[in-house]
Scaffold this motif. Structure first.
Motif, PDB file in Angstrom:
ATOM      1  N   SER A   1       0.725  -1.378  -0.011  1.00  0.00           N
ATOM      2  CA  SER A   1      -0.021  -0.100  -0.111  1.00  0.00           C
ATOM      3  C   SER A   1       0.801   1.633   0.204  1.00  0.00           C
ATOM      4  N   LYS A   2       2.330   1.616   0.374  1.00  0.00           N
ATOM      5  CA  LYS A   2       2.715   2.163   0.436  1.00  0.00           C
ATOM      6  C   LYS A   2       4.031   1.754  -0.912  1.00  0.00           C
ATOM      7  N   LYS A   3       3.477   1.590  -1.644  1.00  0.00           N
ATOM      8  CA  LYS A   3       4.134   1.413  -3.082  1.00  0.00           C
ATOM      9  C   LYS A   3       5.505   1.420  -3.507  1.00  0.00           C
ATOM     10  N   PHE A   4       5.700   0.249  -2.055  1.00  0.00           N
ATOM     11  CA  PHE A   4       7.107  -0.507  -2.495  1.00  0.00           C
ATOM     12  C   PHE A   4       7.083  -1.354  -3.585  1.00  0.00           C
ATOM     13  N   LEU A   5       7.619  -1.526  -4.561  1.00  0.00           N
ATOM     14  CA  LEU A   5       8.075  -2.469  -4.852  1.00  0.00           C
ATOM     15  C   LEU A   5       9.357  -3.555  -4.651  1.00  0.00           C
ATOM     16  N   LYS A   6       8.681  -5.375  -4.296  1.00  0.00           N
ATOM     17  CA  LYS A   6       9.798  -6.152  -3.884  1.00  0.00           C
ATOM     18  C   LYS A   6       9.899  -7.039  -4.332  1.00  0.00           C
ATOM     19  N   ILE A   7      10.761  -7.733  -4.652  1.00  0.00           N
ATOM     20  CA  ILE A   7      10.764  -8.797  -5.203  1.00  0.00           C
ATOM     21  C   ILE A   7      10.664  -9.583  -4.519  1.00  0.00           C
ATOM     22  N   MET A   8      10.084 -11.189  -5.029  1.00  0.00           N
ATOM     23  CA  MET A   8       9.668 -12.377  -4.670  1.00  0.00           C
ATOM     24  C   MET A   8      10.114 -13.565  -4.951  1.00  0.00           C
ATOM     25  N   PHE A   9      10.148 -13.163  -6.302  1.00  0.00           N
ATOM     26  CA  PHE A   9      10.459 -14.758  -6.813  1.00  0.00           C
ATOM     27  C   PHE A   9      11.240 -14.278  -8.673  1.00  0.00           C
ATOM     28  N   SER A  10      11.936 -15.416  -9.091  1.00  0.00           N
ATOM     29  CA  SER A  10      12.963 -14.919  -9.948  1.00  0.00           C
ATOM     30  C   SER A  10      12.938 -17.030 -10.961  1.00  0.00           C
ATOM     31  N   TYR A  11      12.941 -16.294 -12.132  1.00  0.00           N
ATOM     32  CA  TYR A  11      13.020 -17.467 -12.526  1.00  0.00           C
ATOM     33  C   TYR A  11      13.748 -17.228 -14.472  1.00  0.00           C
ATOM     34  N   ASN A  12      14.793 -18.274 -14.155  1.00  0.00           N
ATOM     35  CA  ASN A  12      15.615 -17.900 -15.476  1.00  0.00           C
ATOM     36  C   ASN A  12      15.315 -19.243 -16.270  1.00  0.00           C
ATOM     37  N   ASN A  13      15.379 -19.377 -17.242  1.00  0.00           N
ATOM     38  CA  ASN A  13      15.075 -20.506 -18.911  1.00  0.00           C
ATOM     39  C   ASN A  13      14.652 -21.291 -17.405  1.00  0.00           C
ATOM     40  N   LYS A  14      13.230 -21.212 -16.959  1.00  0.00           N
ATOM     41  CA  LYS A  14      11.987 -22.464 -16.359  1.00  0.00           C
ATOM     42  C   LYS A  14      12.655 -22.504 -14.936  1.00  0.00           C
ATOM     43  N   GLU A  15      14.234 -22.362 -14.324  1.00  0.00           N
ATOM     44  CA  GLU A  15      14.415 -22.997 -13.635  1.00  0.00           C
ATOM     45  C   GLU A  15      15.066 -21.070 -12.080  1.00  0.00           C
ATOM     46  N   LEU A  16      14.280 -21.804 -11.589  1.00  0.00           N
ATOM     47  CA  LEU A  16      14.445 -20.665 -10.100  1.00  0.00           C
ATOM     48  C   LEU A  16      15.248 -20.666  -9.503  1.00  0.00           C
ATOM     49  N   ILE A  17      15.954 -18.104  -9.638  1.00  0.00           N
ATOM     50  CA  ILE A  17      16.756 -17.926  -9.295  1.00  0.00           C
ATOM     51  C   ILE A  17      16.645 -17.426  -8.216  1.00  0.00           C
ATOM     52  N   ILE A  18      16.033 -17.075  -7.804  1.00  0.00           N
ATOM     53  CA  ILE A  18      15.669 -16.103  -6.516  1.00  0.00           C
ATOM     54  C   ILE A  18      14.225 -16.430  -6.201  1.00  0.00           C
ATOM     55  N   ASN A  19      14.551 -16.242  -4.789  1.00  0.00           N
ATOM     56  CA  ASN A  19      13.608 -16.815  -4.131  1.00  0.00           C
ATOM     57  C   ASN A  19      13.599 -16.288  -2.781  1.00  0.00           C
ATOM     58  N   GLU A  20      13.450 -15.111  -2.351  1.00  0.00           N
ATOM     59  CA  GLU A  20      12.977 -13.963  -1.856  1.00  0.00           C
ATOM     60  C   GLU A  20      12.482 -15.136  -0.191  1.00  0.00           C
ATOM     61  N   THR A  21      12.252 -14.082   0.605  1.00  0.00           N
ATOM     62  CA  THR A  21      12.293 -14.360   2.106  1.00  0.00           C
ATOM     63  C   THR A  21       9.935 -14.426   2.419  1.00  0.00           C
ATOM     64  N   VAL A  22       9.747 -15.617   1.117  1.00  0.00           N
ATOM     65  CA  VAL A  22       8.571 -15.247   0.841  1.00  0.00           C
ATOM     66  C   VAL A  22       7.987 -16.841   1.282  1.00  0.00           C
ATOM     67  N   PRO A  23       6.530 -16.597   2.457  1.00  0.00           N
ATOM     68  CA  PRO A  23       5.967 -17.281   3.135  1.00  0.00           C
ATOM     69  C   PRO A  23       5.707 -19.004   2.053  1.00  0.00           C
ATOM     70  N   ASN A  24       5.899 -20.129   2.312  1.00  0.00           N
ATOM     71  CA  ASN A  24       5.800 -20.858   1.529  1.00  0.00           C
ATOM     72  C   ASN A  24       4.532 -21.281   1.412  1.00  0.00           C
ATOM     73  N   ARG A  25       3.788 -20.173   1.057  1.00  0.00           N
ATOM     74  CA  ARG A  25       2.418 -20.110   1.067  1.00  0.00           C
ATOM     75  C   ARG A  25       2.292 -19.913  -0.779  1.00  0.00           C
ATOM     76  N   PHE A  26       2.999 -19.020  -1.009  1.00  0.00           N
ATOM     77  CA  PHE A  26       3.417 -18.811  -1.833  1.00  0.00           C
ATOM     78  C   PHE A  26       4.416 -19.885  -2.674  1.00  0.00           C
ATOM     79  N   SER A  27       3.545 -19.523  -4.087  1.00  0.00           N
ATOM     80  CA  SER A  27       4.609 -21.086  -4.891  1.00  0.00           C
ATOM     81  C   SER A  27       4.777 -20.868  -6.620  1.00  0.00           C
ATOM     82  N   PRO A  28       5.764 -20.571  -6.755  1.00  0.00           N
ATOM     83  CA  PRO A  28       5.710 -20.038  -8.295  1.00  0.00           C
ATOM     84  C   PRO A  28       5.081 -21.388  -9.196  1.00  0.00           C
ATOM     85  N   LYS A  29       5.914 -20.932 -10.737  1.00  0.00           N
ATOM     86  CA  LYS A  29       5.714 -21.891 -11.544  1.00  0.00           C
ATOM     87  C   LYS A  29       5.980 -21.157 -12.893  1.00  0.00           C
ATOM     88  N   SER A  30       6.696 -21.679 -13.576  1.00  0.00           N
ATOM     89  CA  SER A  30       6.958 -22.148 -14.725  1.00  0.00           C
ATOM     90  C   SER A  30       6.960 -22.914 -15.324  1.00  0.00           C
TER      91      SER A  30
END
Lengths: 112, 114
Positions: free
Chosen positions: B39-68
């Protein structure tokens, strides 16, 4: 920790003046800094990138500087127009990673 | 032509529910990201995938699951939604071998948890 800070949360200026926004970084030396524009309800849009070995970069009415001594980048909009009103974000990646970090943004309002 | 698209644009749901957000890019980029903007407009990275491989996984609750499933798609599934998950979620993509490293952002998904 490596941080990006934008000091001004909001900036109001008169149409036709030059807007200057500040981005400071701490605890590391980024290889580059990017500037994005974000309009309400939309995603950020890339504007400019400046590398650490470049003093200045221009694009139309936009100018960005990079001062490694002050650990600061300045973003200028000359001859500002009401259409320039938006939030401007400064960002980069942390050392040796693909992890992007952004400042909290500066909300610019150009008054007609 | 839409470069990075997200669906849905708005998502209103109750606490405890599970929801998914989908993202697609047609730019041929090799890296995709999920960001959360609070709500304060702060943009924070959660995950990143490079060529379908997870390369960034910030301290995000494991309720969040990305899939590429492929390089052009990155989805975000959220289990057991909580009030604090309310935010705008942005998908982005970039070409990490490029010269400007610019990211292209989607229009965002405004998630409201009641």
């Amino acid at each position: 920790s490596q941080k990006i800070e934008q000091n001004s949360e909001a900036l109001n200026i008169q149409e036709g003046k030059t807007a200057t926004l500040t981005c400071n970084y701490t605890n590391y030396s980024p290889a580059y800094l990017q500037w994005y524009r974000q309009d309400p309800g939309r995603g950020p849009v890339f504007l400019l990138l400046i590398r650490e070995n470049e003093k200045e970069k221009r694009k139309e009415r936009l100018k960005v500087t990079f001062d490694t001594t002050l650990k600061q980048s300045l973003f200028h909009i000359t001859a500002s127009q009401p259409a320039d009103s938006a939030t401007y974000l400064c960002g980069t990646t942390t050392s040796g990673t693909y992890k992007y970090i952004f400042g909290t943004g500066t909300r610019l309002k150009v008054l007609a | 032509d839409t470069a990075v698209s997200q669906t849905p644009k708005y998502l209103v749901t109750q606490m405890g529910n599970d929801k998914s957000i989908k993202c697609e890019q047609n730019l041929g980029h090799d890296t995709m990201y999920w960001y959360k903007q609070d709500s304060k407009k702060f943009l924070k990275i959660m995950f990143s995938y490079n060529n379908k491989e997870l390369i960034i996984n910030e301290t995000v609750p494991n309720r969040f699951s990305p899939k590429s499933p492929d390089k052009a798609h990155l989805n975000l599934h959220i289990n057991s939604l909580e009030l604090g998950d309310s935010a705008v979620y942005f998908c982005a993509s970039s070409w990490v071998g490029g010269v400007s490293y610019e990211q292209y952002f989607g229009p965002g998904t405004r998630l409201t948890v009641t």
